[in-house]
Design a protein around this motif. Structure first.
Motif, PDB file in Angstrom:
ATOM      1  N   ARG A 188      53.137 -10.254  74.345  1.00  0.00           N
ATOM      2  CA  ARG A 188      52.113  -9.439  75.009  1.00  0.00           C
ATOM      3  C   ARG A 188      51.070 -10.320  75.687  1.00  0.00           C
ATOM      4  O   ARG A 188      50.591 -10.022  76.790  1.00  0.00           O
ATOM      5  CB  ARG A 188      51.441  -8.507  73.992  1.00  0.00           C
ATOM      6  CG  ARG A 188      52.321  -7.330  73.628  1.00  0.00           C
ATOM      7  CD  ARG A 188      51.725  -6.483  72.542  1.00  0.00           C
ATOM      8  NE  ARG A 188      50.500  -5.809  72.948  1.00  0.00           N
ATOM      9  CZ  ARG A 188      49.840  -4.973  72.171  1.00  0.00           C
ATOM     10  NH1 ARG A 188      50.291  -4.688  70.970  1.00  0.00           N
ATOM     11  NH2 ARG A 188      48.743  -4.403  72.591  1.00  0.00           N
ATOM     12  N   GLU A 203      43.329  -3.824  77.075  1.00  0.00           N
ATOM     13  CA  GLU A 203      44.189  -4.310  75.984  1.00  0.00           C
ATOM     14  C   GLU A 203      43.442  -5.313  75.107  1.00  0.00           C
ATOM     15  O   GLU A 203      43.816  -5.521  73.953  1.00  0.00           O
ATOM     16  CB  GLU A 203      45.467  -4.942  76.555  1.00  0.00           C
ATOM     17  CG  GLU A 203      46.616  -4.965  75.556  1.00  0.00           C
ATOM     18  CD  GLU A 203      47.867  -5.629  76.091  1.00  0.00           C
ATOM     19  OE1 GLU A 203      47.815  -6.245  77.164  1.00  0.00           O
ATOM     20  OE2 GLU A 203      48.894  -5.526  75.417  1.00  0.00           O
ATOM     21  N   GLU A 232      45.983   1.016  74.072  1.00  0.00           N
ATOM     22  CA  GLU A 232      47.291   1.192  74.704  1.00  0.00           C
ATOM     23  C   GLU A 232      47.359   2.620  75.219  1.00  0.00           C
ATOM     24  O   GLU A 232      46.931   3.542  74.536  1.00  0.00           O
ATOM     25  CB  GLU A 232      48.422   0.992  73.676  1.00  0.00           C
ATOM     26  CG  GLU A 232      48.975  -0.410  73.619  1.00  0.00           C
ATOM     27  CD  GLU A 232      50.123  -0.517  72.638  1.00  0.00           C
ATOM     28  OE1 GLU A 232      50.972   0.391  72.612  1.00  0.00           O
ATOM     29  OE2 GLU A 232      50.149  -1.505  71.891  1.00  0.00           O
ATOM     30  N   THR A 291      60.479 -13.163  78.445  1.00  0.00           N
ATOM     31  CA  THR A 291      59.255 -12.479  78.882  1.00  0.00           C
ATOM     32  C   THR A 291      58.966 -12.762  80.352  1.00  0.00           C
ATOM     33  O   THR A 291      58.531 -11.861  81.088  1.00  0.00           O
ATOM     34  CB  THR A 291      58.069 -12.924  78.015  1.00  0.00           C
ATOM     35  OG1 THR A 291      58.440 -12.811  76.655  1.00  0.00           O
ATOM     36  CG2 THR A 291      56.855 -12.068  78.271  1.00  0.00           C
TER      37      THR A 291
END
Lengths: 306, 159
Positions: A36, B44, B49, A270
């Motif tokens: 992320r 974020e 989210e 990713t």
């Protein structure tokens, strides 16, 4: 009798502690955070804090579970538990350094079987939920698994053919050769779809079908599905490292090399996910059966030529 | 409060998942939500989210003038959000009907009379940083157990 108990104990240890749940869960959260954060940095954002996947998990544990009307309660609640258990049992088979579980002949077959269980759970979760979006996601997941499993299974089976055994420890110790490289490429082809990442994030296309097949899940069962996904990331990356990265005689060095290889593979996948847009199901299917099939054929041919 | 409850409470503040609900909005407020997820405001960082389904949400963002037809939808979607939950009302419309007040198809009530609202974010439309502030305040209320639905359920358990 004593031997039975001690081997049972070592299996339990492998399942619960290392490489099982107790250490794989934090490792999975670390890998999720890494992905992320990398996506965010590539998009010019700051990205989530380090403990974000842990907070997400704990928050979901503290939420209410809503079970939709007309849904079989037992299956609905059992699916996430089965998913986590299967993926953890699969990880316990992988001969990571320090794994206490004894190596069995034929454990590659068991590993491949256990790795299919979470996918089956996702498909069933979509169909059980009675949500039309969940059912579309389940259908997509089931069809996609027919596509990406061709290169995935061939990569592992070619390695077993090369090593002459269906035992993980023999695969790990096989002398390095051309088949390793070809099978690694074939394995990497299947990886983005197995991890549900772009351009193969077809079953969890939140823009098209709202969410993935866990659309009707909430609270602790959803947390278990998220945990299962995190452990699956560890399983896939470490399986790649164990089978395709040459091992050194020192276990501690091996462990560090495996973890570094896992992170490197995740980084590459990713990058691909950030740089691409989602394909349609037919395009993904054609990709895997044409290019994945070609890579599989070349890999299998290389195992036959000595 | 034991350790696990404390960690869960902190996690509620650190991981607020949001779900948008357009109750008859002109789309102005909804457009102001999208920059939140972009590099400029990057929600974020706060763990926010955006989820499409109310089953995954902690905070529902309700925008727009309430119409006669959207009342049922609001109640339905609010009921689908698992506890504990918070509601953030976006813009002037949910509070007063704004420029649409008095129109025959508009419910001439505040959103508070339909579902319990925890945070009001005024503006037409509100700025993205004001929306982000509203989400952060709702997340803090979730941590403290002080959203209206949490207080309601605690009162129900006591009596």
């Amino acid at each position: 009798m004593n031997a039975v108990w001690s081997s049972l104990g070592s299996y339990l240890l492998a399942f619960a502690v290392w490489p099982g749940l107790l250490l794989a869960a934090p490792l999975g959260w670390l890998e999720l955070w890494f992905m992320r954060k990398l996506v965010a940095r590539l998009q010019g954002r700051q990205g989530p804090p380090f403990f974000q996947p842990f907070f997400d998990f704990m928050k979901l544990l503290g939420k209410e579970t809503v079970i939709p009307r007309g849904v079989n309660r037992g299956i609905f609640l059992a699916l996430p538990v089965v998913s986590v258990a299967a993926v953890t049992a699969a990880l316990a088979i992988v001969p990571l350094p320090g794994n206490p579980a004894p190596s069995l002949p034929g454990d590659v077959v068991l590993l491949l079987y256990l790795m299919e269980v979470p996918i089956l759970c996702e498909v069933l979760a979509g169909y059980v939920s009675r949500s039309i979006y969940g059912q579309v996601a389940a259908m997509r997941e089931a069809l996609l698994s027919l596509a990406y499993n061709l290169p995935f299974l061939v990569a592992i089976i070619a390695m077993a053919q090369e090593a002459g055994s269906f035992q993980m420890s023999t695969l790990q110790a096989a002398p390095y050769g051309l088949v390793h490289l070809l099978a690694a490429v074939t394995f990497l082809l299947a990886l983005p779809a197995r991890m549900k990442l772009n351009p193969f994030s077809i079953a969890n296309a939140e823009h098209e079908i709202v969410a993935d097949s866990h659309i009707e899940y909430s609270g602790p069962p959803l947390a278990l599905f998220k945990l299962s996904h995190a452990v699956e990331l560890v399983l896939l990356t470490e399986l790649f490292a164990v089978v395709f990265i040459p091992a050194t005689p020192w276990p501690l060095v091996n462990l560090l090399v495996y973890l570094a290889a896992g992170v490197a593979v995740l980084g590459g996948v990713t990058l691909l996910a950030t740089a691409t847009a989602r394909l349609r199901l037919t395009q993904a299917f054609r990709f895997y059966w044409v290019w994945g099939g070609l890579a599989s054929a070349v890999t299998l041919a290389a195992t036959l030529v000595r | 409060m034991n350790l696990i409850e404390r960690v869960i409470a902190i996690s509620r503040r650190r991981s607020p998942w949001i779900c948008r609900l357009n109750a008859g909005s002109c789309n102005g407020c909804d457009i102001e939500i999208t920059p939140l997820l972009s590099p400029r405001y990057d929600a974020e960082q706060l763990g926010v989210e955006l989820h499409g389904t109310p089953k995954h949400a902690d905070i529902v963002l309700i925008s727009g003038t309430l119409t006669l037809r959207s009342r049922e939808a609001i109640l339905d979607i609010y009921a689908q959000v698992p506890n504990p939950k918070a509601v953030v009302a976006l813009g002037s419309c949910p509070a007063s009907g704004n420029v649409f007040a008095g129109s025959p198809l508009v419910l001439s009530e505040s959103l508070d009379s339909v579902v319990p609202v925890d945070v009001w974010v005024p503006g037409c439309p509100p700025r993205p940083q004001a929306i982000l502030d509203g989400i952060a305040r709702a997340a803090k209320l979730l941590e403290d157990g002080a959203t209206k639905s949490q207080l309601e359920s605690r009162r129900g358990r006591l009596s």
